[in-house]
Design a protein around this motif. Sequence first.
Motif, short mmCIF file in Angstrom:
data_model
loop_
_atom_site.label_atom_id
_atom_site.label_comp_id
_atom_site.label_asym_id
_atom_site.label_seq_id
_atom_site.Cartn_x
_atom_site.Cartn_y
_atom_site.Cartn_z
N THR A 51 0.87 -1.31 0.05
CA THR A 51 -0.09 0.06 0.02
C THR A 51 0.78 1.43 0.03
OG1 THR A 51 -0.29 -0.13 2.15
CG2 THR A 51 -2.21 -1.07 1.10
N PHE A 52 1.97 1.13 0.81
CA PHE A 52 3.02 2.44 0.68
C PHE A 52 3.59 2.60 -0.81
CE2 PHE A 52 6.95 4.24 0.71
CZ PHE A 52 6.88 5.52 1.72
N LEU A 53 3.99 1.39 -1.40
CA LEU A 53 4.46 1.60 -2.46
C LEU A 53 3.46 2.03 -3.78
CD1 LEU A 53 6.91 1.02 -4.64
CD2 LEU A 53 5.77 -1.25 -5.09
N LYS A 54 2.18 1.79 -3.52
CA LYS A 54 1.10 2.22 -4.45
C LYS A 54 0.99 3.58 -4.42
CE LYS A 54 -3.76 2.09 -5.40
NZ LYS A 54 -5.36 1.47 -5.11
N CYS A 55 1.05 4.28 -3.04
CA CYS A 55 1.11 5.64 -2.94
C CYS A 55 2.25 6.54 -3.54
CB CYS A 55 0.84 6.07 -1.19
SG CYS A 55 -0.87 5.56 -0.69
N LYS A 56 3.39 5.80 -3.16
CA LYS A 56 4.65 6.31 -3.79
C LYS A 56 4.62 6.47 -5.28
CE LYS A 56 9.69 5.70 -3.85
NZ LYS A 56 10.82 4.83 -3.21
N GLY A 57 4.27 5.31 -5.95
CA GLY A 57 4.15 5.33 -7.34
C GLY A 57 3.02 6.46 -7.89
N ASN A 60 4.64 9.80 -7.98
CA ASN A 60 5.63 9.76 -9.06
C ASN A 60 4.96 9.85 -10.26
OD1 ASN A 60 7.53 9.40 -7.14
ND2 ASN A 60 8.41 7.06 -7.99
N PHE A 61 3.74 9.23 -10.39
CA PHE A 61 3.07 9.40 -11.88
C PHE A 61 2.17 10.68 -11.80
CE2 PHE A 61 3.64 4.67 -12.05
CZ PHE A 61 4.51 4.68 -13.17
N ASN A 62 2.10 11.39 -10.73
CA ASN A 62 1.35 12.69 -10.66
C ASN A 62 -0.22 12.46 -10.71
OD1 ASN A 62 3.51 14.60 -10.54
ND2 ASN A 62 3.44 14.55 -12.63
N GLN A 63 -0.57 11.24 -10.13
CA GLN A 63 -2.06 10.78 -10.08
C GLN A 63 -2.59 11.31 -8.78
OE1 GLN A 63 -3.64 9.27 -12.75
NE2 GLN A 63 -1.74 9.98 -13.86
N PHE A 64 -2.82 12.43 -8.46
CA PHE A 64 -3.04 13.08 -6.93
C PHE A 64 -4.33 12.77 -6.73
CE2 PHE A 64 0.45 15.97 -8.82
CZ PHE A 64 1.35 15.46 -8.05
N GLY A 65 -5.61 12.68 -7.55
CA GLY A 65 -6.83 12.21 -7.16
C GLY A 65 -6.66 10.71 -6.74
N ALA A 66 -6.27 10.04 -7.65
CA ALA A 66 -6.05 8.59 -7.00
C ALA A 66 -5.30 8.38 -5.84
CB ALA A 66 -5.49 7.66 -8.27
N LEU A 94 -2.79 17.47 -2.03
CA LEU A 94 -3.72 18.61 -1.81
C LEU A 94 -3.03 20.04 -2.38
CD1 LEU A 94 -4.97 17.72 1.65
CD2 LEU A 94 -6.38 17.94 -0.17
N GLY A 95 -1.87 20.41 -2.33
CA GLY A 95 -1.20 21.39 -2.97
C GLY A 95 -1.28 21.33 -4.19
N GLU A 280 -3.55 16.63 -13.33
CA GLU A 280 -4.38 16.92 -12.21
C GLU A 280 -3.61 18.22 -11.39
OE1 GLU A 280 -4.55 13.00 -10.03
OE2 GLU A 280 -6.68 12.86 -11.21
N ALA A 281 -3.08 19.17 -12.02
CA ALA A 281 -2.53 20.47 -11.70
C ALA A 281 -3.54 21.33 -11.65
CB ALA A 281 -1.11 20.43 -12.08
#
Length: 322
Positions: A51-57, A60-66, A94-95, A280-281
Amino acid sequence: MVESGLVLSPAKYYEEAKIMLEKKDLLGFMLKIGVAIEASANDKEMLANSTFLKCKGLVNFNQFGALLDSIDDALKYNTGENAFRLKKYKGVALGYLGEFKKALIIFKDLLNETDEILLLIEAYNNIAWVNLLITTIKKDDSALQEAKKYLKLIRDNFDNIDDKKRQRYFNNYSTYFSFIGEYDKAIGMQKRALDYCQEADLPKIYNNLAALYLNFDKEELSVDAIDYLEKAEVISNKNGNKFEMAKSMYTKALYELREEQYFRALDTLYLAFEFFRDAEAYSNSFDTLIKINEVISEYKIDCLSAMSEGLKNKLKGTPFFE
């Protein structure tokens, strides 16, 4: 049965997800990490790691909503430094999504969760970053002074931080100097940041240098600006970095406007808008939409007013629609 067990091994899919992340393959990463998480139901340690790696990835992919949809679940299984970083990721998301006040609350709360100087510096950099974003949207001297305060805290511990944190420090300080009109110092800070960059970090610095050179409004510096933008585009495209690609486009459009290439500039701004939206910026998407409206209004390009309204509709569901 043994073969089936191997296929569903969470460790196997976890390692394959890491490979997909290194290859910058978003679809492959999500497929592999999804299986790793599902197969880790009875392995708490692997569930925490996956679950941590999923969030880190997703960062890195700028998938902020997900990312925001995934962090609370990951926090159920992660503790200590990983939990700290997950909360930091939430603030970063959020930023980028324009929720500046919420992001600042998270980063400032993190200051009370650790005495580890390297983790504190991560929070300092992010507090400075959000305050600089606020200053980008609207003139805010208090936000600018708070950014300066936290940048000084980083400077006091400069010898103890790694290259990535040094690069972010110089980049943020450069932004601060640009806001107060000291462009020579801003450029100097960006060039110092180059000393601490990996290839994937270069587009950010190149884009910032290009924007600073254009702000000087000197014809002989335009060649340097365009050269930096071209380098930024090539590396951003290579690494699938839509956000920095969008920044390259936006800055290029400013140059085209200065050269009175209005229709070309509008085309470039439209591309920048699409790249920012895909990344998602939304705060940057909003800025780009405002610039498009300014150009249409200033040069009375009435035939493009419908495009402006259409672009606004693409921001539905974000804090910037109204």
